[in-house]
Enzyme design. Structure first.
Site, PDB file in Angstrom:
ATOM      1  N   SER A 189       0.634  -1.246   0.422  1.00  0.00           N
ATOM      2  CA  SER A 189       0.171  -0.348  -0.290  1.00  0.00           C
ATOM      3  C   SER A 189       1.131   0.824   0.054  1.00  0.00           C
ATOM      4  CB  SER A 189      -1.256   0.009   0.999  1.00  0.00           C
ATOM      5  OG  SER A 189      -2.099   0.761   0.886  1.00  0.00           O
ATOM      6  N   HIS A 249      -7.127  -5.920   0.703  1.00  0.00           N
ATOM      7  CA  HIS A 249      -6.316  -5.181   0.730  1.00  0.00           C
ATOM      8  C   HIS A 249      -6.253  -5.657   1.956  1.00  0.00           C
ATOM      9  CE1 HIS A 249      -4.252  -1.392  -0.165  1.00  0.00           C
ATOM     10  NE2 HIS A 249      -4.232  -1.268   1.586  1.00  0.00           N
TER      11      HIS A 249
END
Ligand code: GCU
Length: 420
Positions: A260, A401
């Site tokens: 990320s 995620h």
């Protein structure tokens, strides 16, 4: 051709870089809805030879990324020392040797980076290494009590955090996601450091390398012009300083990994440092692996509003006009060329724009071919769970995620394909 750019075309033929002060104002750039051609200079002139690419276009792109997006990477300190605070050959029941190292950057008021290095005992020569920046501290990736607790500010969401600081309760809290044993068994070393040692993820406070820079230059802290991602990338480089000189590590096979925002950082770090042999920005998305012009998931406007400190002040001028950017993230990948890059994603993580990321790789591919390297061996996104293992690699799995042990399995497969 745009008149200003025509003028620049002429001057760019004779000089390598413009001074930052003469770089055009963002509002003067033309709107380019498609990803700009990486093989054209800012002037519009074509990059004709590999020499053009290496000696002029690469430096130009680096300058553009620093000037209009990330801010300048901090300078390499004039003094760096490495203090090994512990060496333990019995890590994970003897599978590896654990070393804890403090990297001291600078003479006065230094930045101290805690680096954890684990090398595989079964490998007799120099091992390739995964260098990853973590969110919550080195002590969270393993419960070995000999790993020092991270001392600086940490995210509240980190398990066992009290008042934004680590406690013993955080030890090993993420070990299921960091399969160090598997990494060692497959013949790789593993090194990690925490982003917070470099710069805490708060734009408005006086800590970290950026605050030190501000102090020494006598400047006020400017939250929206902080350039935190570039500061973190500098942190990768300081860890590479150690790894590239270490006798148990293969300096030609250092892979940079991050998830990320840390993935955005890993890609930038690789783009700016050729000692990094492989970049694995995992689910990095906007500001990293997804196009700034993207229309799926996080937009340039959203990221600038939510995380103004990640970028510099100039990037804010593209908030409502990302199509004026004279580059996009495929140019950052192109800066890594001809070295391998893997973009890995998750289907439910549309915020990171997985399909836009595939387009970014496709648009970087011509630079790899120009440099006579393999690029992306796929014209369409692969099915879920299928790794495209060409020099430009792509992967998407079901789910959300996160960075899991399964993802590390894919990183290892890609590294086997590209580094061995
Ligand atoms: C937010 C942000 C992303 C970032 C992510 C993360 O979702 O919008 O750009 O990648 O945080 O770092 O986890």
């Amino acid at each position: 051709m745009f008149p200003l750019l025509r003028t620049l075309a002429v001057s760019m033929l004779s000089l390598t870089l413009m001074s930052a002060a003469t770089l055009p104002d963002p509002s003067s750039f033309p709107v380019q809805p498609d990803l700009p051609d990486p093989l054209r200079f800012l002037s519009g002139a074509p990059v004709k030879t590999q020499r053009d690419w290496n000696n002029r276009r690469r430096p130009e792109l680096k300058q553009l990324f620093e000037h209009y997006m990330y801010g300048a990477l901090p300078a390499r300190p004039d003094r760096i020392t490495f203090e090994t605070t512990g060496t333990h050959q019995d890590f994970l029941n003897g599978l590896g040797t654990l070393r804890t190292v403090t990297i001291v950057c600078g003479r006065t008021d230094p930045t101290r980076i805690q680096l954890m290095v684990v090398t595989p005992n079964a490998v007799k020569g120099r091992a390739p290494v995964f260098l990853a920046m973590n969110f919550c501290g080195n002590h969270t990736v393993s419960d070995d009590p000999r790993i020092p607790l991270t001392e600086g500010w940490l995210y509240k969401s980190c398990a066992g955090c009290v008042d934004n600081h680590a406690t013993d309760a955080s030890r090993g809290s993420q070990k299921q996601d960091w399969p160090i044993d598997e990494i060692l068994r497959r013949g790789y070393a593993f090194a990690t450091f925490c982003s917070t040692d470099i710069d805490s993820d708060r734009g408005d406070v006086s800590d970290g390398i950026r605050a030190r820079e501000d102090r020494s230059a006598g400047r006020a802290v400017e939250p929206a012009n902080r350039g935190t991602i570039a500061a973190w990338a500098w942190g990768f480089h300081r860890c590479v300083d150690f790894l590239a000189k270490d006798r148990s590590i293969d300096p030609k096979r250092i892979a940079a990994v991050g998830h990320s925002r840390n993935g955005k950082t890993a890609l930038l770090a690789a783009a700016f440092d050729e000692r990094i042999a492989l970049a694995i920005p995992h689910q990095a998305g906007c500001g990293g692996t997804a196009p700034s012009r993207g229309t799926i998931g996080e937009s340039t406007a959203r990221i600038n509003a939510a995380f103004p400190h990640w970028f510099n002040g100039a990037f804010k001028q593209f908030t409502n006009a990302p199509a004026r950017l004279p580059f996009d993230q495929h140019c950052l990948v192109a800066l890594v060329a001809p070295r391998p890059v893997l973009f890995s994603n998750a289907q439910e993580d549309q915020w990171a724009n997985p399909s836009g990321q595939f387009d970014v790789l496709k648009a970087a591919d011509p630079v790899y071919r120009f440099l006579k390297a393999d690029g992306l061996d796929a014209t369409q996104m692969p099915a879920e769970g299928v790794l495209v293992r060409s020099r430009l690699g792509y992967y998407i799995r079901p789910g959300k995620h996160s960075m899991t042990a399964g993802d590390w399995g894919v990183f290892l497969d890609f590294a086997d394909a590209q580094l061995k």
